[in-house]
Design a protein around this motif. Structure first.
Motif, PDB file in Angstrom:
ATOM      1  N   UNK A 103       0.834  -1.207   0.000  1.00 54.95           N
ATOM      2  CA  UNK A 103       0.000   0.000   0.000  1.00 54.95           C
ATOM      3  C   UNK A 103       0.868   1.256   0.000  1.00 54.95           C
ATOM      4  N   UNK A 104       2.048   1.166   0.562  1.00 54.74           N
ATOM      5  CA  UNK A 104       2.923   2.326   0.686  1.00 54.74           C
ATOM      6  C   UNK A 104       3.851   2.502  -0.516  1.00 54.74           C
ATOM      7  N   UNK A 105       3.792   1.580  -1.467  1.00 52.09           N
ATOM      8  CA  UNK A 105       4.737   1.592  -2.580  1.00 52.09           C
ATOM      9  C   UNK A 105       4.087   2.022  -3.880  1.00 52.09           C
ATOM     10  N   UNK A 106       4.795   2.822  -4.645  1.00 54.25           N
ATOM     11  CA  UNK A 106       4.356   3.140  -5.998  1.00 54.25           C
ATOM     12  C   UNK A 106       5.045   2.230  -6.994  1.00 54.25           C
ATOM     13  N   UNK A 107       6.229   1.723  -6.574  1.00 52.13           N
ATOM     14  CA  UNK A 107       6.975   0.820  -7.447  1.00 52.13           C
ATOM     15  C   UNK A 107       7.875  -0.075  -6.601  1.00 52.13           C
ATOM     16  N   UNK A 108       8.265  -1.205  -7.198  1.00 52.00           N
ATOM     17  CA  UNK A 108       9.186  -2.139  -6.563  1.00 52.00           C
ATOM     18  C   UNK A 108      10.177  -2.563  -7.631  1.00 52.00           C
ATOM     19  N   UNK A 109      11.473  -2.459  -7.306  1.00 57.40           N
ATOM     20  CA  UNK A 109      12.525  -2.825  -8.254  1.00 57.40           C
ATOM     21  C   UNK A 109      13.284  -4.028  -7.740  1.00 57.40           C
ATOM     22  N   UNK A 110      13.420  -5.035  -8.598  1.00 60.77           N
ATOM     23  CA  UNK A 110      14.222  -6.219  -8.274  1.00 60.77           C
ATOM     24  C   UNK A 110      15.647  -5.926  -8.741  1.00 60.77           C
ATOM     25  N   UNK A 111      16.566  -5.910  -7.797  1.00 60.76           N
ATOM     26  CA  UNK A 111      17.973  -5.658  -8.102  1.00 60.76           C
ATOM     27  C   UNK A 111      18.803  -6.877  -7.744  1.00 60.76           C
ATOM     28  N   UNK A 112      19.844  -7.090  -8.496  1.00 58.84           N
ATOM     29  CA  UNK A 112      20.824  -8.129  -8.178  1.00 58.84           C
ATOM     30  C   UNK A 112      22.097  -7.438  -7.748  1.00 58.84           C
ATOM     31  N   UNK A 113      22.596  -7.794  -6.591  1.00 60.08           N
ATOM     32  CA  UNK A 113      23.817  -7.157  -6.062  1.00 60.08           C
ATOM     33  C   UNK A 113      25.044  -7.948  -6.424  1.00 60.08           C
TER      34      UNK A 113
END
Length: 113
Positions: A103-113
Motif C-alpha cells: 500500500x505504501x509503494x508506488x513501485x518495486x525494483x528487483x535488483x541483483x547485487x
C-alpha cells in the motif's frame, strides 16, 4: 407509506454494504526488473498465509530492464504481502522472496547485487 420507506431504506443499506465489499481497493504498483534475467513468474500472498496464490503474470514475463504495472485485486484489505520472484532457467538467477507493505509503494525494483 412508512412501511414502504422502511423497505426502501433497508434495500439501500443492503445495496450500500454489497457495493463497499465488491469495491475493495486494489493494490497497484509498478514492478521493475533491474536484473540480467527474465522474470517468468511472480507470486504474492498476504503475510501469514502459508501458501502462494496463483502466478500474477499468467502468460506474461518481464524482460531485463522492463517494467509492468501490477494489480492485486484479491478483495482483501491488507497491505503487507510476501512476494516470490522466479526467473527463467537460462537466467541463472535463483528465486527471490521478499515482504513489503504494498500500500505504501508506488513501485518495486528487483535488483541483483
Amino acid at each position: 407509506m412508512t412501511n414502504l420507506l422502511l423497505k426502501l431504506s433497508a434495500a439501500a443499506i443492503a445495496l450500500s454494504a454489497m457495493t463497499s465489499v465488491s469495491n475493495a481497493e486494489d493494490l497497484v504498483f509498478t514492478l521493475k526488473n533491474n536484473t540480467k534475467g527474465t522474470l517468468e513468474r511472480f507470486y504474492t500472498s498476504p503475510v501469514g498465509v502459508g501458501t502462494w496464490e496463483e502466478d500474477v503474470f499468467g502468460a506474461d514475463v518481464i524482460e531485463p530492464g522492463e517494467s509492468m504495472e501490477i494489480t492485486i485485486g484479491d478483495g482483501r484489505s491488507v497491505c503487507k504481502y510476501d512476494m516470490r520472484f522466479e526467473f527463467t532457467e537460462d537466467s541463472n538467477i535463483e528465486d527471490l522472496e521478499d515482504t513489503q507493505d504494498l500500500c505504501a509503494m508506488g513501485s518495486y525494483t528487483i535488483n541483483m547485487h
